[in-house]
Enzyme design. Structure first.
Site, mmCIF file in Angstrom:
data_model
loop_
_atom_site.group_PDB
_atom_site.id
_atom_site.type_symbol
_atom_site.label_atom_id
_atom_site.label_comp_id
_atom_site.label_asym_id
_atom_site.label_seq_id
_atom_site.Cartn_x
_atom_site.Cartn_y
_atom_site.Cartn_z
ATOM 1 N N GLU A 323 0.800 -1.226 0.000
ATOM 2 C CA GLU A 323 0.000 0.000 0.000
ATOM 3 C C GLU A 323 0.834 1.279 0.000
ATOM 4 O OE1 GLU A 323 -3.909 -1.555 2.431
ATOM 5 O OE2 GLU A 323 -2.280 -0.707 3.609
HETATM 6 C C1 TNX Z 1 -4.153 -3.586 4.855
HETATM 7 S S1 TNX Z 1 -2.577 -6.067 4.902
HETATM 8 C C2 TNX Z 1 -2.911 -3.375 5.419
HETATM 9 C C3 TNX Z 1 -2.816 -2.951 6.812
HETATM 10 C C4 TNX Z 1 -4.169 -2.776 7.438
HETATM 11 C C5 TNX Z 1 -5.035 -3.931 6.995
HETATM 12 C C6 TNX Z 1 -6.344 -4.012 7.674
HETATM 13 C C7 TNX Z 1 -1.505 -5.020 4.580
HETATM 14 C C8 TNX Z 1 -0.289 -5.532 4.045
HETATM 15 N N1 TNX Z 1 -1.764 -3.729 4.805
HETATM 16 O O1 TNX Z 1 -2.089 -1.757 6.897
HETATM 17 O O2 TNX Z 1 -4.029 -2.767 8.799
HETATM 18 O O3 TNX Z 1 -5.243 -3.811 5.600
HETATM 19 O O4 TNX Z 1 -6.876 -5.298 7.490
#
Ligand code: TNX
Length: 548
Positions: A323
């Protein structure tokens, strides 16, 4: 008849005889390297069930030098190094987080004369003793365990079997992390992936960069207390885990999710900081470490130099990579390539969230597949409902994500299966609790946009069949659940979301039985509650399970 063991063993046969273990029973160790696993077993049985077995005896003398019990008084548990009868159990696919190739296959035989547990390595014997712990807890009554005669031969389907724990959004103190390690160990999970850094906090010491903990560790989400693990505390946690055959893998999340870094060292932040306002008091940062700046790499080197030695058992460093919203694709790929090179230069292998597949991976690398959200449903507004302003960014992210797993596999890398659909334990519980007090917590916990899932839903999948591009077990390193703590405020919340789901993740990671029948599983799950109660673990008392 299936025995109350989770994960389900490869092969089990039972007969009508029984074997009674009591406080008069001892553990007889047939080779000195099994003294550790035997002593651990005796301690854990006491904590699970209150049953106090005699201290382990190495043939004729006790490990701690005290007078041996009269071995003729009661049935004993004999442990030995042997590969007898284990040929038929397939060896584990994938890779282990400690980088070793340890044979974990074991045999366990209960007869009217006693119990025998064997395997080719101490770790294998430890796994067998873990099955025996569960049998004892399920069959204990009035201080004695009347075990059904049985023969189990068993071994793991996957080498990497883990849990990713978010210690940033809520800081979980070391004592709570140890309780989680105890849960992992009881279900033959062997990896604790610590998500040590994120926007809301930095939880690991880097002496050359003191502001990371002095400033970056100060908070968590909202007004929850901050904190970090000192080097001493981490050494203690890592050793506690290692004693229980669990490897702790550190994650330093970069280049996104780095707001805590920028709070500590503003000079590392992009010149222009951007965020999306979610309109509900929250915002999403669009700022990332920049690969084109030398100070970025001086920072990453300092962090790796300090963090890598704190996790001596781990052959891997998790570099995050997820992300990195707002970052150009080529910058993200350039960042991941260089961060990965710095990890490899320190003698460690690279693991990262699936987005690292957009950089250049090779056969030693591991990408963690997580995005199993249906992008068309999300786009049409039918699926999970993210905040409105986030939707376009999310949809773009989900579309790009579709290529990640196949790309990683094409590069020869392995995947860890961590699909949001089945293994994100921050998904709300769909089962009601039999305890009205838990209903309040249940409705508050978990990210709403995922939608609720029942325990039964959590079992209805297969890591090979449900990971895109995967056709054979060896394309996976293994299976890892994840718990993110945006909605989780403390230990009770954490345990309520981990249990009873965690054994289900272990079933997928370990068991060779690929189809899981819910009623059969639910019967085994029900037998876990006496040990959980004795250990004071909180669990969702799902109305779908007839708890003991
Ligand atoms: C996505 S999973 C994220 C996290 C959040 C999560 C909530 C991932 C690699 N990154 O930063 O906490 O969704 O489920």
């Amino acid at each position: 008849m299936s025995l109350p063991v989770i994960p389900a063993p490869t092969t089990t046969t039972t007969s009508d005889d029984t074997c009674t273990l009591s406080g008069d029973s001892a553990v007889v160790v047939q080779s000195p390297e099994l003294a550790g696993p035997a002593a651990l077993f005796v301690r854990e049985v006491r904590l699970d069930s209150g049953l106090t077995l005699h201290p382990p005896v190495i043939r004729d003398r006790t490990v701690d030098g005290t007078v041996p019990p009269d071995e003729t008084r009661a049935a004993a548990v004999t442990v030995l190094i042997s590969a007898d009868g284990l040929d038929g159990v397939p060896s584990a696919a994938g890779v282990r987080a400690d980088g070793d190739a340890v044979d974990e296959r074991y045999g366990l035989e209960v007869t009217s004369d006693g119990v025998r547990v064997w395997g080719p390595t101490p770790e294998a014997v430890h796994r067998g003793l873990t099955s025996l712990r569960q049998l004892i807890s399920a069959h204990l009554q009035d201080g004695t365990a009347v075990l059904p005669a049985a023969r189990i031969v068993d071994g793991p389907r996957f080498a990497w079997r883990g849990l990713s724990l978010d210690v940033v959004r809520t800081f979980h103190p070391p004592a709570e992390v140890k309780r989680v390690i105890d849960m992992l160990a009881l279900y033959k999970l062997n990896v604790l992936h610590l998500h040590l850094t994120d926007d809301q906090g930095w939880r690991v010491e880097v002496p050359s960069r003191p502001a990371l903990t002095q400033v970056g560790a100060a908070g968590a989400i909202g007004d929850r207390p901050g904190g970090y693990y000192s080097q001493e505390e981490l050494a203690d946690l890592v050793a506690y885990a290692a004693d229980r055959y669990v490897t702790v893998v550190p994650e330093i999340d970069m280049p996104g999710h780095t707001s805590a870094v920028f709070a500590a060292y503003p000079e590392l932040a992009p010149a222009e900081l951007r965020t999306i306002d979610l309109g509900n008091g929250n915002s999403i940062p669009l700022n990332a470490l920049e690969p084109g700046r030398p100070e970025t790499w001086a920072f990453v080197e300092d962090v790796l130099d300090a963090v890598v030695p704190q996790f001596p058992q781990s052959a891997y460093v998790h570099i995050g990579g997820d992300e990195a919203w707002g970052m150009a694709d080529e910058d993200h790929a350039a960042f991941v390539d260089q961060a990965a090179a710095l990890v490899r230069a320190r003698g460690k292998r690279v693991v990262g969230w699936q987005e690292i597949a957009r950089a250049t991976l090779g056969p030693d690398d591991v990408a963690q597949y997580w995005i199993s959200i249906d992008v068309d449903a999300a786009d049409a507004g039918n699926g999970p409902k993210p905040p409105e302003d986030l939707l376009p960014i999310l949809v773009e992210h989900l579309r790009k994500a579709e290529g990640d797993a196949p790309k990683a596999l094409a590069a020869g890398a392995r995947l860890i299966a961590s699909p949001t659909t089945w293994l994100y334990f921050d998904r709300p519980h769909g089962d009601a609790s039999a305890d009205p007090a838990q209903e309040e917590a249940r409705k508050r916990l978990g990210l709403e946009f995922y939608g609720p899932a029942t325990l039964r839903d959590g079992l209805a999948w297969d890591p090979v069949e449900d990971t895109p591009g995967v056709t054979s077990t060896d394309q996976l390193a293994g299976v890892e659940a994840a718990i993110w703590c945006e909605t989780i405020t403390g230990p009770d919340d954490l345990e309520l979301m981990l249990l009873p789901r965690l054994p289900g993740a272990a079933e997928k990671a370990w068991s060779q039985q690929t189809a899981t029948d819910w009623p059969e599983y639910a019967a085994r799950l029900a037998e876990q509650s006496p040990a959980w109660r004795n250990r004071t673990w909180t669990w969702l008392q799902s109305v779908e399970v007839s708890w003991r």
